[in-house]
Each structure stands twice: as C-alpha cells, then as structure tokens.
Design a protein around this motif. Structure first.
Motif, PDB file in Angstrom:
ATOM      1  N   THR A  84      49.899  47.271   1.583  1.00  0.00           N
ATOM      2  CA  THR A  84      50.275  46.728   0.280  1.00  0.00           C
ATOM      3  C   THR A  84      49.389  47.324  -0.813  1.00  0.00           C
ATOM      4  O   THR A  84      49.875  47.760  -1.862  1.00  0.00           O
ATOM      5  N   LEU A  85      48.080  47.357  -0.548  1.00  0.00           N
ATOM      6  CA  LEU A  85      47.156  47.816  -1.588  1.00  0.00           C
ATOM      7  C   LEU A  85      47.239  49.325  -1.787  1.00  0.00           C
ATOM      8  O   LEU A  85      47.127  49.815  -2.914  1.00  0.00           O
ATOM      9  N   GLY A  87      49.990  51.071  -1.399  1.00  0.00           N
ATOM     10  CA  GLY A  87      51.220  51.222  -2.181  1.00  0.00           C
ATOM     11  C   GLY A  87      51.010  50.833  -3.633  1.00  0.00           C
ATOM     12  O   GLY A  87      51.512  51.495  -4.541  1.00  0.00           O
ATOM     13  N   ALA A  88      50.237  49.750  -3.846  1.00  0.00           N
ATOM     14  CA  ALA A  88      49.963  49.305  -5.211  1.00  0.00           C
ATOM     15  C   ALA A  88      49.210  50.381  -5.981  1.00  0.00           C
ATOM     16  O   ALA A  88      49.461  50.615  -7.170  1.00  0.00           O
TER      17      ALA A  88
ATOM     18  N   SER B   4      54.017  49.328  -0.592  1.00  0.00           N
ATOM     19  CA  SER B   4      53.553  48.243  -1.461  1.00  0.00           C
ATOM     20  C   SER B   4      54.357  46.948  -1.297  1.00  0.00           C
ATOM     21  O   SER B   4      53.848  45.853  -1.473  1.00  0.00           O
ATOM     22  N   CYS B   7      56.644  45.108  -6.778  1.00  0.00           N
ATOM     23  CA  CYS B   7      56.282  45.805  -8.004  1.00  0.00           C
ATOM     24  C   CYS B   7      55.828  44.788  -9.036  1.00  0.00           C
ATOM     25  O   CYS B   7      55.390  43.694  -8.702  1.00  0.00           O
ATOM     26  N   HIS B  11      55.552  41.340  -7.094  1.00  0.00           N
ATOM     27  CA  HIS B  11      54.202  40.796  -6.944  1.00  0.00           C
ATOM     28  C   HIS B  11      53.779  40.036  -8.194  1.00  0.00           C
ATOM     29  O   HIS B  11      53.212  38.950  -8.123  1.00  0.00           O
ATOM     30  N   ALA B  26      47.415  42.957  -5.132  1.00  0.00           N
ATOM     31  CA  ALA B  26      48.265  44.105  -5.462  1.00  0.00           C
ATOM     32  C   ALA B  26      48.381  44.271  -6.978  1.00  0.00           C
ATOM     33  O   ALA B  26      48.290  45.384  -7.506  1.00  0.00           O
ATOM     34  N   PHE B  30      47.371  47.590  -8.995  1.00  0.00           N
ATOM     35  CA  PHE B  30      48.259  48.487  -9.752  1.00  0.00           C
ATOM     36  C   PHE B  30      48.061  48.381 -11.252  1.00  0.00           C
ATOM     37  O   PHE B  30      48.229  49.372 -11.974  1.00  0.00           O
TER      38      PHE B  30
END
Lengths: 137, 48
Positions: A84-85, A87-88, B4, B7, B11, B26, B30
């Motif tokens: 997840t991180l 991808g973030a 992820s 988005c 999230h 997350a 981002f």
C-alpha cells in the motif's frame, strides 16, 4: 448488476462528479496550486468530504441493518501495508507531476477537459504494466 | 496483487473516514510525496 443497484451506482457517481466539479478539484491547475501551498481550498474539500463520510459511516449502520442493495455491511479487503505504501509513494509522484488523480480525472473528461485524457491513458498503461510485470501472485 | 489499492478518494475519503490506519498512512505518504514533487517541478521552472 441489478437495475436498482445500477441506478444507485449512477446516482452516486453523478453526485460524486458534480461535487468534484463544483469543488474545482477536476482542474489539475487547482490541485497543483494546492500542492504548491498557493491555495488551500482543497484541504477544506477533503476535510468536509472525509468528515461527512465519517459521520455517515458511524450513523447508517446504527440506523439500518443492511445497505440498500447488498446483504450486509462489510469493510474493504486489506492489502499488505508495504505494498500500500509503495503504491502510495508512486502515486504521489504522479499526482505531484500532473495534478491529476483518478476520480477527478474521469469527472474532468465529462467537463470537456480533453488534455486530461493523456493522464487517464497513463493510468491505464501504468496499471497494465503493474499487473503484467510487478504483480506478486 | 495491486500496489496502493486506493487513491485520493479511496484512501483519502473512504479509508480515512473508516479510521483505517493503512489508509491514513497511505494519505500521508502520497500527499507528502506529491507536495515535494510539485515543489520540485516549480523550483526547476515547471508550469505549475
């Protein structure tokens, strides 16, 4: 998909697109201006959207036993935190470069902002490449 | 498996509204990455 569920999805999507457009988030310039600390309006948009959703998530399961078009309430499936991180992080680079993220990008097409199609095309290519080459089974 | 899995909307709105720790992390990742990248682009004469 059953007709009523389809109608629900259409209405929900329509409301989301209307909100994103009204909040100016479908304009990449506005997003980049926010990321550059020139205009903090989007912080208000995110705050209000998340706050309202939080209240709804708290209240609705207390009022109703089940969603309108599903058997029961359930949370989304979890993913490994590292993935997840990672991808973030990758998403953040793309968002910072383009000012475009998925939901607003699709709504932006509806508003006739054609250049955003390049970014949408990029998303399809990126997602395909990830699935083709970097997807651990 | 995807990376992820969410988005700004997934999230940022839904995940954070569920107080999901992974979603909150997350968003922090981002958002800070995007802020740094956008500032770098502006610093080096980008269009932003």
């Amino acid at each position: 998909m059953r007709p009523m569920a389809l109608l629900q999805v259409l209405i929900a999507g329509g409301l989301f697109g209307l909100g994103l457009t009204y909040a100016t988030m479908i304009q990449p310039e506005v997003v980049l201006s926010f990321l550059n600390f020139n205009d903090f309006g989007l912080l208000l948009v995110l705050g209000c959207a998340t706050g309202l959703t939080f209240v709804v998530y708290q209240l609705i399961p207390k009022i109703r036993k089940a969603p309108l078009f599903a058997a029961k309430f359930s949370s989304r499936p979890a993913n490994a935190r590292s993935r997840t991180l990672l991808g973030a992080l990758v998403f953040g680079v793309g968002w910072g470069l383009s000012g475009v993220c998925p939901g607003p990008a699709i709504a932006s097409v509806g508003a006739g902002n054609w250049p955003v199609l390049y970014a949408l095309g990029g998303m399809f290519v990126g997602a395909y490449l990830q699935g083709r080459f970097f997807s651990a089974k | 498996m995807r990376l992820s899995s969410g988005c700004t909307s997934g999230h940022g709105i839904c995940g954070m509204a569920l107080l999901d720790l992974d979603s909150i992390l997350a968003v922090l990742v981002f958002l800070s990455t995007a802020i740094v990248v956008a500032h770098l682009v502006t610093m080096f004469g980008g269009v932003a």
